[in-house]
Each structure stands twice: as structure tokens, then as C-alpha cells.
Design a protein around this motif. Sequence first.
Motif, PDB file in Angstrom:
ATOM      1  N   LYS A  89       0.828  -1.213   0.000  1.00  0.00           N
ATOM      2  CA  LYS A  89       0.000   0.000   0.000  1.00  0.00           C
ATOM      3  C   LYS A  89       0.857   1.255   0.000  1.00  0.00           C
ATOM      4  CE  LYS A  89      -3.747  -2.291   2.541  1.00  0.00           C
ATOM      5  NZ  LYS A  89      -4.471  -2.353   3.836  1.00  0.00           N
ATOM      6  N   ARG A  90       1.912   1.234   0.787  1.00  0.00           N
ATOM      7  CA  ARG A  90       2.742   2.419   0.966  1.00  0.00           C
ATOM      8  C   ARG A  90       3.489   2.800  -0.302  1.00  0.00           C
ATOM      9  NH1 ARG A  90       5.474   0.447   5.071  1.00  0.00           N
ATOM     10  NH2 ARG A  90       7.403  -0.014   4.004  1.00  0.00           N
ATOM     11  N   LEU A  91       3.949   1.795  -1.041  1.00  0.00           N
ATOM     12  CA  LEU A  91       4.791   2.029  -2.216  1.00  0.00           C
ATOM     13  C   LEU A  91       4.080   1.796  -3.544  1.00  0.00           C
ATOM     14  CD1 LEU A  91       8.118   0.422  -0.900  1.00  0.00           C
ATOM     15  CD2 LEU A  91       7.364   2.807  -0.756  1.00  0.00           C
ATOM     16  N   GLY A  92       2.824   1.353  -3.470  1.00  0.00           N
ATOM     17  CA  GLY A  92       2.082   1.117  -4.707  1.00  0.00           C
ATOM     18  C   GLY A  92       2.623  -0.034  -5.523  1.00  0.00           C
ATOM     19  N   ILE A  93       3.195  -1.012  -4.831  1.00  0.00           N
ATOM     20  CA  ILE A  93       3.746  -2.193  -5.503  1.00  0.00           C
ATOM     21  C   ILE A  93       2.752  -3.338  -5.368  1.00  0.00           C
ATOM     22  CG2 ILE A  93       5.648  -3.858  -5.524  1.00  0.00           C
ATOM     23  CD1 ILE A  93       7.415  -1.671  -4.337  1.00  0.00           C
ATOM     24  N   GLU A  94       2.536  -4.057  -6.426  1.00  0.00           N
ATOM     25  CA  GLU A  94       1.550  -5.125  -6.426  1.00  0.00           C
ATOM     26  C   GLU A  94       1.873  -6.169  -5.361  1.00  0.00           C
ATOM     27  OE1 GLU A  94      -0.479  -8.424  -9.466  1.00  0.00           O
ATOM     28  OE2 GLU A  94       1.142  -7.111 -10.164  1.00  0.00           O
ATOM     29  N   GLU A  95       0.848  -6.528  -4.574  1.00  0.00           N
ATOM     30  CA  GLU A  95       1.036  -7.555  -3.562  1.00  0.00           C
ATOM     31  C   GLU A  95       1.408  -8.870  -4.242  1.00  0.00           C
ATOM     32  OE1 GLU A  95      -0.925  -7.952   0.499  1.00  0.00           O
ATOM     33  OE2 GLU A  95      -2.222  -9.174  -0.778  1.00  0.00           O
ATOM     34  N   GLY A  96       2.415  -9.523  -3.691  1.00  0.00           N
ATOM     35  CA  GLY A  96       2.894 -10.775  -4.259  1.00  0.00           C
ATOM     36  C   GLY A  96       4.162 -10.609  -5.082  1.00  0.00           C
ATOM     37  N   THR A  97       4.613  -9.362  -5.256  1.00  0.00           N
ATOM     38  CA  THR A  97       5.859  -9.124  -5.991  1.00  0.00           C
ATOM     39  C   THR A  97       7.022  -9.700  -5.197  1.00  0.00           C
ATOM     40  OG1 THR A  97       5.005  -7.091  -6.969  1.00  0.00           O
ATOM     41  CG2 THR A  97       7.401  -7.367  -6.928  1.00  0.00           C
ATOM     42  N   ARG A  98       7.776 -10.592  -5.825  1.00  0.00           N
ATOM     43  CA  ARG A  98       8.911 -11.221  -5.149  1.00  0.00           C
ATOM     44  C   ARG A  98      10.117 -10.295  -5.207  1.00  0.00           C
ATOM     45  NH1 ARG A  98       8.199 -16.584  -3.804  1.00  0.00           N
ATOM     46  NH2 ARG A  98       6.134 -17.346  -4.408  1.00  0.00           N
ATOM     47  N   LEU A  99      10.774 -10.167  -4.076  1.00  0.00           N
ATOM     48  CA  LEU A  99      11.899  -9.250  -3.951  1.00  0.00           C
ATOM     49  C   LEU A  99      13.210  -9.982  -4.234  1.00  0.00           C
ATOM     50  CD1 LEU A  99      10.632  -7.587  -0.655  1.00  0.00           C
ATOM     51  CD2 LEU A  99      10.360  -6.730  -2.999  1.00  0.00           C
ATOM     52  N   SER A 100      14.150  -9.277  -4.841  1.00  0.00           N
ATOM     53  CA  SER A 100      15.425  -9.906  -5.221  1.00  0.00           C
ATOM     54  C   SER A 100      16.256 -10.279  -3.996  1.00  0.00           C
ATOM     55  CB  SER A 100      16.225  -8.971  -6.133  1.00  0.00           C
ATOM     56  OG  SER A 100      16.485  -7.735  -5.484  1.00  0.00           O
ATOM     57  N   GLU A 101      15.998  -9.612  -2.888  1.00  0.00           N
ATOM     58  CA  GLU A 101      16.627  -9.948  -1.605  1.00  0.00           C
ATOM     59  C   GLU A 101      15.731  -9.414  -0.505  1.00  0.00           C
ATOM     60  OE1 GLU A 101      19.945  -7.013  -0.362  1.00  0.00           O
ATOM     61  OE2 GLU A 101      20.148  -7.229  -2.552  1.00  0.00           O
ATOM     62  N   PRO A 102      15.877  -9.918   0.721  1.00  0.00           N
ATOM     63  CA  PRO A 102      15.006  -9.470   1.810  1.00  0.00           C
ATOM     64  C   PRO A 102      15.166  -7.971   2.085  1.00  0.00           C
ATOM     65  CG  PRO A 102      16.186 -11.457   2.432  1.00  0.00           C
ATOM     66  CD  PRO A 102      16.802 -10.988   1.158  1.00  0.00           C
ATOM     67  N   ILE A 103      14.068  -7.309   2.384  1.00  0.00           N
ATOM     68  CA  ILE A 103      14.080  -5.914   2.787  1.00  0.00           C
ATOM     69  C   ILE A 103      13.811  -5.855   4.297  1.00  0.00           C
ATOM     70  CG2 ILE A 103      12.807  -3.731   2.671  1.00  0.00           C
ATOM     71  CD1 ILE A 103      12.501  -4.168  -0.295  1.00  0.00           C
ATOM     72  N   PHE A 104      14.626  -5.084   5.009  1.00  0.00           N
ATOM     73  CA  PHE A 104      14.489  -4.929   6.452  1.00  0.00           C
ATOM     74  C   PHE A 104      13.901  -3.557   6.757  1.00  0.00           C
ATOM     75  CE2 PHE A 104      17.736  -8.001   5.626  1.00  0.00           C
ATOM     76  CZ  PHE A 104      17.565  -8.975   6.596  1.00  0.00           C
ATOM     77  N   GLU A 105      12.940  -3.513   7.655  1.00  0.00           N
ATOM     78  CA  GLU A 105      12.327  -2.264   8.078  1.00  0.00           C
ATOM     79  C   GLU A 105      12.237  -2.241   9.608  1.00  0.00           C
ATOM     80  OE1 GLU A 105       9.324  -1.591   4.249  1.00  0.00           O
ATOM     81  OE2 GLU A 105       8.523  -2.352   6.143  1.00  0.00           O
ATOM     82  N   TYR A 106      12.238  -1.029  10.165  1.00  0.00           N
ATOM     83  CA  TYR A 106      12.092  -0.857  11.607  1.00  0.00           C
ATOM     84  C   TYR A 106      10.831  -0.056  11.894  1.00  0.00           C
ATOM     85  CZ  TYR A 106      17.083  -2.042  11.610  1.00  0.00           C
ATOM     86  OH  TYR A 106      18.284  -2.672  11.421  1.00  0.00           O
ATOM     87  N   PHE A 107      10.153  -0.432  12.989  1.00  0.00           N
ATOM     88  CA  PHE A 107       8.952   0.273  13.409  1.00  0.00           C
ATOM     89  C   PHE A 107       9.038   0.553  14.908  1.00  0.00           C
ATOM     90  CE2 PHE A 107       7.880  -1.890   9.560  1.00  0.00           C
ATOM     91  CZ  PHE A 107       6.986  -1.054   8.901  1.00  0.00           C
ATOM     92  N   TYR A 108       8.603   1.759  15.279  1.00  0.00           N
ATOM     93  CA  TYR A 108       8.582   2.160  16.690  1.00  0.00           C
ATOM     94  C   TYR A 108       7.365   1.536  17.362  1.00  0.00           C
ATOM     95  CZ  TYR A 108       8.151   5.314  20.732  1.00  0.00           C
ATOM     96  OH  TYR A 108       8.031   5.839  21.987  1.00  0.00           O
TER      97      TYR A 108
END
Length: 240
Positions: free
Chosen positions: A103-122
Motif C-alpha cells: 500500500k505504501r509504495l504502490g507495488i503489487e502484492e505478491g511481488t517477489r523481492l530480489s533480496e530481503p528488505i528490512f524495516e524498523y517500526f517504533y
Amino acid sequence: MIKGNEIYRGKAKTVYATDDPNRVIMHYRDDVSAFDGAKLAKLEKKGETNNRFNAFIMETLEKEGVKTHFEKILNERESLVRSMKMLKVECVVRNICAGSMSKRLGIEEGTRLSEPIFEYFYKNDELHDPMVNDDHIRVLGWASEDDVQRMRIKTRRVNNILKPLFDNAGIDLVDYKLEFGRATDDPNGALLLGDEFTPDGCRLWDKKTGEKMDKDRFRRDLGNVIDFYREAAKRIGVPL
């Protein structure tokens, strides 16, 4: 080990004191919630399913050298864990684009990523757990720069262990969250993996059908929530 008073009640777990000040009991309830508590329900067998699911994952990680707060399962709904002082940060790993990232990036759900993406949340329910970066964490004092790097290394290690585990069971480990802290009897010691790893806090999709096997079934009114939790558990070898 004597079970004492309730010391914390979360959305789906209750934590009880014991006669050891550095050990607590995590009790998994049948409660399920979504959208910061706006949607609530009780699902039969959820507590016992998540208790056993988490125990299996934590024991698997321990065998591979990832230190956790988990000690042992006590009964159908309860496990003994080390008492922890948790960092105010959630580490999220995304192997496939879904949920808020989509939703945040407008990327289709199910798009496989070339490598894992790490995110942090408070970790702050009132603020709906906003996404933050390394600088926020360090400058605002939620964790040291060394802690941030260690969380990243440990999170990557967890992904390298669990992704193949689920893959071999015919399940895509789409994304998940991890939480870290230090044991109260070792406040200056190593970071330990805390909280839980269950279908409540990750996305699991059947590799062939794309069927959701996680809490999105509750969020999206897909039905048969616990049936799919238990199917995922059985596939990876959780004794139910």
C-alpha cells in the motif's frame, strides 16, 4: 515453578509472574485482534496452537545458535520464558511485497523481492507503530548503534533459518516481525529474541495456491483462520 499474579495483558497473551523474578509465564489466549484492536474475536484453539507453534520456532532457532528468551513449554497454553527488558523497536523482514509495504509504495502484492528488505517500526500502539530508520532509533535513544547492527545481523540469521524451513513445507514466508531485548538477570548481556513467532505476526502463503495461512484470514474475513494456522504448523513439523 509457582505461577503468580498477572503482570501484563496484551491483545492475545497474558504474562504472569513466577516465584523466580527473572522468569515469567506467557499464557496464549484465544483472543484475536486486528487494526489496533478495532476488530476483535475469540477463536477456539488459537491459544494452544500459537503456544506450540512459537515453542517449535524458538527451539528451532536455538538449535541453530539464535539465542531467545524461550525456556520450555508448560502446558497447552503456557510457556516459561526469561523476563526481558524489550527494545522499543520491531524488526520487520519482507521476502515478498505484501500488506503495508504494498500500500505504501504502490507495488503489487505478491511481488517477489530480489533480496530481503528490512524495516524498523517504533512500538507504540497509540501512534500505530510508525516506520522509523536507524537514525531515529539511535538519536532518540531507543537502542544503540551497536544494538541496531546486532538486530539486523540476528534478523538476517533468523531469515536464513526460517525461510528454507517454510519453503520445504510448501509455504512462502512472506514477511514477519521480530522483537529483541535483554534478560532482566543479564541487563548488559547479549540481545535475545523475545515475544513470539506465530501466524499472528507473519504472513504465510501456500506456494502452489497462494492461499493465506496467517492472520490476514481474520483481517480480510476469509474464514477458517485456525484451520489454516494448524495446517501451516503441521507442515513444518509442529506437534499439535
